[in-house]
Design an enzyme around this catalytic site. Structure first.
Site, short mmCIF file in Angstrom:
data_model
loop_
_atom_site.label_atom_id
_atom_site.label_comp_id
_atom_site.label_asym_id
_atom_site.label_seq_id
_atom_site.Cartn_x
_atom_site.Cartn_y
_atom_site.Cartn_z
CB CYS A 105 -9.29 -9.88 15.42
SG CYS A 105 -8.05 -10.03 14.11
NE ARG B 129 -4.67 -7.82 8.42
CZ ARG B 129 -3.58 -7.56 9.12
NH1 ARG B 129 -3.16 -8.39 10.07
NH2 ARG B 129 -2.88 -6.48 8.88
NE ARG C 50 -3.65 0.20 2.17
CZ ARG C 50 -4.51 -0.42 2.98
NH1 ARG C 50 -4.46 -0.21 4.28
NH2 ARG C 50 -5.41 -1.25 2.49
CE1 TYR C 51 0.79 4.25 4.53
CE2 TYR C 51 0.95 1.97 5.27
CZ TYR C 51 0.41 3.23 5.39
OH TYR C 51 -0.52 3.49 6.37
CB CYS D 54 -8.23 -10.29 19.85
SG CYS D 54 -6.53 -10.71 20.26
NE ARG E 92 5.47 2.31 6.05
CZ ARG E 92 5.11 3.45 5.48
NH1 ARG E 92 5.63 3.82 4.32
NH2 ARG E 92 4.19 4.20 6.04
CE LYS F 129 -0.76 0.97 10.59
NZ LYS F 129 -0.42 0.41 9.27
CG ASP G 58 -5.17 1.24 9.05
OD1 ASP G 58 -4.94 1.89 8.00
OD2 ASP G 58 -4.61 0.17 9.33
CB CYS H 199 -4.03 -15.72 16.83
SG CYS H 199 -3.91 -14.55 15.48
CG ASP I 225 -9.32 -0.79 11.80
OD1 ASP I 225 -9.04 0.42 11.79
OD2 ASP I 225 -8.47 -1.70 11.74
#
Ligand SMILES: *Cc1c(COP(=O)(O)O)cnc(C)c1O
Ligand code: SF4
Length: 350
Positions: A115, A117, A95-96, A112, A99, A319, A312, A108, A275
């Site tokens: 989360c 995602r 995206r950037y 969570c 990076r 971000k 974000d 995981c 988000d």
């Protein structure tokens, strides 16, 4: 079921779930049938370690890991950040300009509830190593990429052996300057951070690790020891946190978290607004609340303890930092600044 201490990290197998979870939920008088309904949609997994941090029902630790029926009520979209749009090859988000985000595990140690995602994590098969190697080929072909952020899921769900394959492949690319890993393992399963793991990691410097924390109670002795192992290996540590209603939407709690992190050689890096992903609406706070909380931290404690507050941006804009109005007025002659106590000061332009 093996004990947490027995994990042989050379094997690709997940850390043990808490075998005592069902017993625990019953003892806490939980709404088992509601929890089951949520689990049918979004997976549940809690480590014995994280469960041991719960003091009472609905406390900030509980809310992070025990499903709530609210998860099924909300109407948000699965991928508001449009990560799929910026996925250039499978599991690589570019995206950037300089990076990339490389996803190396879909799993995981704990899921969570908030989360971002949630649409994927714990719901799809483990990411094949071949696909990861293909994504690394993309990095090799794109000379502008100087920073690779390894994430998931949790990268430390991979075995030491597979992690090393990934790290050495990335390190062999001349234009990659830094490698970063994002993980929650020191919080949810600190026993995964072994001397063997850190001795492997430190061969791939400059390597940064960013760890996801939400509440000061997460930093107990086991977590603190895991952080020491990493820091002693010369790995600069950062944190990221999400501002969560009913978990940490309180300046006293957050300030304590950030101070405790710095004491453990972890630099608070990002504090995210939650988000608007599917299934997490009940955790969200308003931007106004976030700014009020931030104002009660910035200036009131060591600058090192203050992370960047960011959104974000939905729509895939990346971000974006959000700041209280520290500049009240600005023109060619002067700037009127507002300090942490709300007092005004003038800075004359040259
Ligand atoms: C967060 C993120 C990064 C890294 O961002 P930094 O601000 O450099 O930490 C890179 N790519 C994607 C897609 C991200 O979401
Ligand atoms: S550890 Fe991170 S990726 Fe995994 S469930 Fe929690 S927030 Fe999601």
């Amino acid at each position: 079921m093996p004990d947490e201490g027995d994990l042989d990290s050379s094997e690709e197998r997940p850390p043990p779930k808490s075998g005592a979870l069902d017993e625990f939920l019953i003892s806490m008088n939980s709404e088992i049938s509601e929890i089951q309904k949520v689990r049918d949609v979004y997976p549940m997994r809690v480590t014995k370690h994280f469960l041991s941090l719960i003091k009472e029902k609905d406390d900030p630790i509980w809310r992070q890991c025990i499903p709530s029926i609210e998860e099924l009520r909300d109407v948000n979209t699965p991928d508001p950040l449009m990560e799929e749009r910026d996925t250039k090859v499978p599991y690589l988000v570019h995206r950037y300009p300089d990076r990339v985000l490389l996803l190396v595990s879909s799993r995981c140690a704990m899921y969570c509830r908030f989360c971002t995602r949630k649409r994927k994590v714990g719901r799809i098969d483990e990411i094949p190593m071949n696909d990861i190697m293909r994504a690394i080929d993309y990095i090799r072909e794109h000379k502008e990429i100087r920073d690779v952020l390894i994430s998931g899921g949790d990268p430390f769900m991979r075995s030491d052996k597979n992690l090393e394959k990934i790290l050495s492949a990335i390190r062999s690319i001349d234009h990659v300057e830094i490698i970063r890993i994002g993980t929650r393992m020191p919080v949810v399963y600190p026993a995964r951070i072994t001397l063997r793991l850190v001795n492997m990691l430190k061969k791939y410097h400059p390597l940064y690790i960013n760890i996801h924390f939400e509440h000061p109670r997460e930093i107990d002795e086991a977590c603190s020891n895991a952080l020491s192992l990493l820091a002693d290996a010369g790995i600069p540590l950062g944190s990221q946190s999400v501002l969560l209603r009913g978990v940490n939407d309180n300046p006293v709690v957050l300030k304590e978290l950030f101070q405790k992190l710095v004491k453990n050689r972890v630099k608070p890096y990002y504090l995210y607004l939650c988000d608007p992903s599917q299934g997490v609406e009940h955790f969200r706070t308003t931007v106004q609340e976030a700014l009020e909380i931030f104002k009660k931290i910035q200036g009131w404690t060591t600058g090192l303890c203050v992370p960047h507050l960011v959104i974000d941006s939905p729509g895939g804009g990346g971000k974006i930092p959000v700041l209280p109005a520290y500049i009240k007025e600005i023109n060619d002659e002067r700037v009127i600044l507002v300090n942490y106590e709300g007092k005004e000061f003038e800075y004359r332009n040259p």
